[in-house]
Design an enzyme around this catalytic site. Structure first.
Site, PDB file in Angstrom:
ATOM      1  N   ARG A 204      -5.072 -73.368 -21.156  1.00  0.00           N
ATOM      2  CA  ARG A 204      -4.373 -73.033 -22.415  1.00  0.00           C
ATOM      3  C   ARG A 204      -4.942 -73.846 -23.575  1.00  0.00           C
ATOM      4  NH1 ARG A 204       1.783 -71.598 -20.741  1.00  0.00           N
ATOM      5  NH2 ARG A 204       1.219 -70.371 -18.914  1.00  0.00           N
TER       6      ARG A 204
ATOM      7  N   GLU B  99      12.307 -66.706   1.357  1.00  0.00           N
ATOM      8  CA  GLU B  99      12.853 -65.501   0.709  1.00  0.00           C
ATOM      9  C   GLU B  99      12.564 -65.573  -0.792  1.00  0.00           C
ATOM     10  OE1 GLU B  99      14.283 -62.956   2.287  1.00  0.00           O
ATOM     11  OE2 GLU B  99      13.994 -63.981   4.209  1.00  0.00           O
TER      12      GLU B  99
ATOM     13  N   LEU C 220      20.250 -85.106  -5.307  1.00  0.00           N
ATOM     14  CA  LEU C 220      19.196 -84.102  -5.184  1.00  0.00           C
ATOM     15  C   LEU C 220      17.794 -84.722  -5.265  1.00  0.00           C
ATOM     16  CD1 LEU C 220      18.714 -80.861  -5.503  1.00  0.00           C
ATOM     17  CD2 LEU C 220      18.302 -81.434  -7.889  1.00  0.00           C
TER      18      LEU C 220
ATOM     19  N   ASP D 238       9.072 -69.642 -15.334  1.00  0.00           N
ATOM     20  CA  ASP D 238       8.129 -68.909 -16.192  1.00  0.00           C
ATOM     21  C   ASP D 238       8.847 -68.184 -17.328  1.00  0.00           C
ATOM     22  OD1 ASP D 238       5.674 -68.016 -17.018  1.00  0.00           O
ATOM     23  OD2 ASP D 238       5.527 -66.398 -15.552  1.00  0.00           O
TER      24      ASP D 238
ATOM     25  N   HIS E 200       8.945 -74.356 -24.488  1.00  0.00           N
ATOM     26  CA  HIS E 200       8.854 -75.364 -23.411  1.00  0.00           C
ATOM     27  C   HIS E 200      10.002 -76.368 -23.521  1.00  0.00           C
ATOM     28  CE1 HIS E 200       5.175 -73.613 -22.106  1.00  0.00           C
ATOM     29  NE2 HIS E 200       4.502 -73.931 -23.210  1.00  0.00           N
TER      30      HIS E 200
ATOM     31  N   GLY F 116       7.010 -69.194 -23.125  1.00  0.00           N
ATOM     32  CA  GLY F 116       6.234 -68.730 -24.278  1.00  0.00           C
ATOM     33  C   GLY F 116       6.846 -67.465 -24.859  1.00  0.00           C
TER      34      GLY F 116
ATOM     35  N   GLU G  28      -4.112 -74.461 -13.196  1.00  0.00           N
ATOM     36  CA  GLU G  28      -4.725 -73.452 -14.073  1.00  0.00           C
ATOM     37  C   GLU G  28      -4.223 -73.559 -15.518  1.00  0.00           C
ATOM     38  OE1 GLU G  28      -3.507 -72.645 -10.914  1.00  0.00           O
ATOM     39  OE2 GLU G  28      -5.573 -72.783 -10.205  1.00  0.00           O
TER      40      GLU G  28
END
Ligand code: IPE
Ligand code: IPE
Ligand code: MG
Length: 250
Positions: free
Chosen positions: A80, A216, A140, A29, A46, A32, A76
């Site tokens: 935007r 955690e 990975l 996050d 982004h 922006g 959600e």
């Protein structure tokens, strides 16, 4: 624990490489705000965020992390502006194309979680291509959450289970926690030991609601594009100094 990375003594975290989390989840996050601080359009944030994902995936692989699950676009996030959503989808296309080109070299196994049906068809195709091209890689597992919401995932899982009950394949009293875990998009993946959220927000925003039961949490003030390898190491170091009790007593 809330930590603030203003103290930037770098790379001196004494990580125990034998106790690195198998699975780290990240809420990436702050793209922006990163762009706004620089007077750039959000799409540039982004773009910088995608570069950070690249760096952090490599670092996680180098540290021996097995699974990295990153929140890239939530159910959600369609709220935007059309312009921002189109910008993110455009960057996603580029990210997928680049990974399709180089996937034999970097050894990641890519897997998308979320509901792909709302994504444009060409994106769905690129995802399938990348998943199949990387399925035999041995490094990975990179799980990318796209049009993902924890509630939506639980709803889809509940429907799958209900259909099995309806068809007689499963009895309702046979449903247990494994039935639910194995019906989620993360079926077969161990729950994350560590969740990192950047940008100072203290919430999970509909991410991995079932899977985070005993994870955690680390909240970093850094905006995602500024998050770097030493921040990842700091988070792992902090995780390694937690006392995980799982409701029991020592
Ligand atoms: C995270 O950055 C990326 C997505 C949610 C797609 P944001 O775009 O949410 O950045 P902020 O929170 O507005 O700074
Ligand atoms: C969470 O960030 C979703 C992703 C990082 C993809 P948001 O920026 O969408 O979350 P809120 O709106 O701050 O809760
Ligand atoms: Mg945000």
């Amino acid at each position: 624990m809330f930590f603030n990375n203003s103290n930037s003594s770098k790379d001196d975290f004494d990580i125990d490489l034998n106790n690195v989390p198998q699975h780290i989840a990240i809420i990436m996050d702050g793209n922006g705000r990163w762009a706004k601080k620089r007077g750039l359009i959000r799409k540039m944030g982004h773009k910088a965020g995608a570069d950070t994902l690249e760096k952090i995936s490599r670092c996680a692989q180098g540290l021996g992390v097995k699974h990295l699950t990153v929140y890239a676009f939530s159910t959600e996030n369609w709220k935007r502006s059309d312009e921002e959503v189109a910008g993110i989808m455009d960057l996603l296309r580029k990210y997928l194309d680049e990974h399709i080109k180089k996937c034999k070299n970097d050894n990641f196994k890519v897997n998308m979680i979320g509901d792909p049906s709302r994504l444009d068809e060409d994106i769905q195709e690129k995802i399938k291509t990348l998943e199949s091209l990387t399925e035999n890689n041995t490094g990975l597992f990179l799980h990318i959450a796209l049009n993902y919401g924890g509630r939506d995932e639980l709803l889809r899982a509940t429907k799958k289970i209900a259909q099995k009950v309806e068809s007689g394949e499963l009895k309702s009293d046979e449903i247990d926690e494994d039935t639910i875990s194995l019906s989620l998009d993360t079926a077969g993946v161990p729950d994350p030991e560590l969740l990192i959220r950047t940008s100072g927000e203290l919430r999970i925003s509909n991410f991995l609601l079932w899977q985070l039961a005993y994870t955690e949490f680390i909240f970093s003030d850094k905006l995602w594009p500024d998050f770097d390898e030493s921040d990842l190491k700091e988070a792992i170091f902090s995780y390694q100094n937690r006392d995980r009790r799982f409701g029991g007593r020592k």
